[in-house]
Design an enzyme around this catalytic site. Structure first.
Site, short mmCIF file in Angstrom:
data_model
loop_
_atom_site.label_atom_id
_atom_site.label_comp_id
_atom_site.label_asym_id
_atom_site.label_seq_id
_atom_site.Cartn_x
_atom_site.Cartn_y
_atom_site.Cartn_z
N THR A 172 1.23 -1.25 0.27
CA THR A 172 0.16 -0.35 0.03
C THR A 172 0.99 1.45 0.31
O THR A 172 2.14 0.87 0.68
CB THR A 172 -0.89 -0.21 1.03
OG1 THR A 172 -1.94 -0.69 0.98
CG2 THR A 172 -1.49 1.29 1.80
N GLY A 202 -10.44 -1.36 4.14
CA GLY A 202 -9.43 -1.43 5.33
C GLY A 202 -10.03 -0.09 5.55
O GLY A 202 -10.98 0.35 5.79
N GLY A 224 -1.00 -1.49 6.59
CA GLY A 224 -1.10 -2.89 7.17
C GLY A 224 -2.30 -3.56 7.72
O GLY A 224 -3.38 -4.02 6.68
N HIS A 225 -2.88 -4.79 8.39
CA HIS A 225 -3.77 -4.85 9.03
C HIS A 225 -4.82 -4.43 8.55
O HIS A 225 -5.25 -3.84 10.36
CB HIS A 225 -3.33 -6.08 9.63
CG HIS A 225 -4.43 -7.23 9.73
ND1 HIS A 225 -5.33 -7.12 10.58
CD2 HIS A 225 -5.12 -8.56 8.40
CE1 HIS A 225 -6.55 -8.51 10.25
NE2 HIS A 225 -6.13 -8.46 9.00
#
Ligand code: ASP
Length: 319
Positions: A172, A202, A224-225
């Protein structure tokens, strides 16, 4: 708080993740090119908003990153992008979510901010707005050979229970900048996680999670997640740390610590303070970053682990 003149700077990232395999030098070069594009805007007297948009566009065009062209495909083999751009002057932002057929996702987010009465547009309505703004492209043109090869790996046929694990995040992109007038801005752009469920969104376009910008504190872009990052509003955590007097390196580390404390959430972030100092942190293997400030230019890929497991870094440049 003062917004002293001078001390422009830009810092970009190419995603927190494992970054295994080849491509390290190319990803760093991509980040350097993006920081340079942003710096050109700033050094010509341009705004932080223009700088983060220009920098992010470079990374969206680079197939090595999970944004714009080269985004990860969802489980149906389609690219759906999310992006946000935020202006620290008045904390206005534009965001887009689950949009097909738009390469310049960050510019669409900017159009939402500047040309619409809304702050966030999703799906088909956002695509219609992209068409009106002249930003639409054929959806297939966002698919790079590399992302297609990843999609053709065995997970493609699995159900939503086989959603990507935290180890699969990465690539990303984002940028934070401070301009010569003391204004800050942040941008984040992504194709999201590999093999995500269609419509999955997200943290990236969610204000306070994927990005935040406030002239009083600074600007933040996260990666990230996403499912973990949204639970802690990671960009806002860093913003709050800045507001309470932490420097950008400490603010970034604080946010990663909070993420890691949440069942080991994986991610990273970049931060520029209202005074132009920069910092970043991640608890993944790597996060390519590049910066250009009046203090100089540089780049980094990975760093030694800090005391609490975050990969702490930041030259704390006083520009
Ligand atoms: N945060 C992004 C998302 O969850 C992915 C990433 O940063 O790599 O969509």
């Amino acid at each position: 708080l003062s917004h002293a003149l001078g001390a422009p700077g830009i810092l970009v990232h190419g995603g927190a993740g494992p970054h295994r395999g080849p491509g390290r030098d190319e990803k760093l070069a991509g980040c350097v090119a993006a920081a340079d594009a942003g710096w050109r805007v700033l050094s010509a007297g341009g705004s932080a908003v223009d700088a983060v948009e220009a920098a992010t566009r470079v990374l969206e065009d680079d197939p090595l990153f999970d944004a714009g062209y080269g985004s990860y495909l969802n489980r149906d083999g389609i690219v759906e992008v999310d992006a946000i751009l935020m202006d620290g002057r008045d904390r206005r932002f534009g965001a887009i979510a689950a949009v097909r057929g738009v390469r310049a996702a960050v510019s669409l987010a900017r159009h939402v901010m500047d040309q619409s009465p809304h702050a966030m547009l999703a799906g088909a309505g956002a695509e219609r707005f992209a068409l009106e703004m002249g930003l639409d492209v054929p959806a297939d043109s966002l698919i790079s050979p590399g992302a297609l090869a990843l999609w053709q790996a065995p997970q493609a046929g699995l159900g939503i229970a086989a959603a990507p694990t935290e180890g699969e995040v990465g690539d990303t992109v984002g940028a934070v900048a401070r301009d010569g007038l003391g204004h800050v801005a942040a941008a984040t752009s992504t194709g999201g996680t590999r093999h995500k469920w269609p419509g999955r969104v997200g943290d990236s376009p969610v204000v306070g999670s994927g990005a935040y910008a406030d002239d009083r504190s600074g600007a933040v872009s996260c990666t990230g997640h996403g499912e973990s990052i949204m639970r802690i509003c990671m960009a806002f955590v860093a913003h709050h740390a800045l507001l309470t007097g932490r420097d950008p390196v400490e603010a970034a580390a604080t946010a990663v610590q909070e993420l890691a404390g949440l069942a080991g959430g994986q991610g990273g972030l970049i931060v520029i303070g209202s005074d132009g100092r920069i910092g970043w942190a991640m608890n993944t293997e790597a996060m390519p970053v590049a910066w250009h400030t009046t203090g100089g230019a540089g780049s980094a890929f990975d760093q030694a682990r800090g005391p609490v497991g975050e990969r702490l870094h930041g030259p704390a440049v006083t520009a």
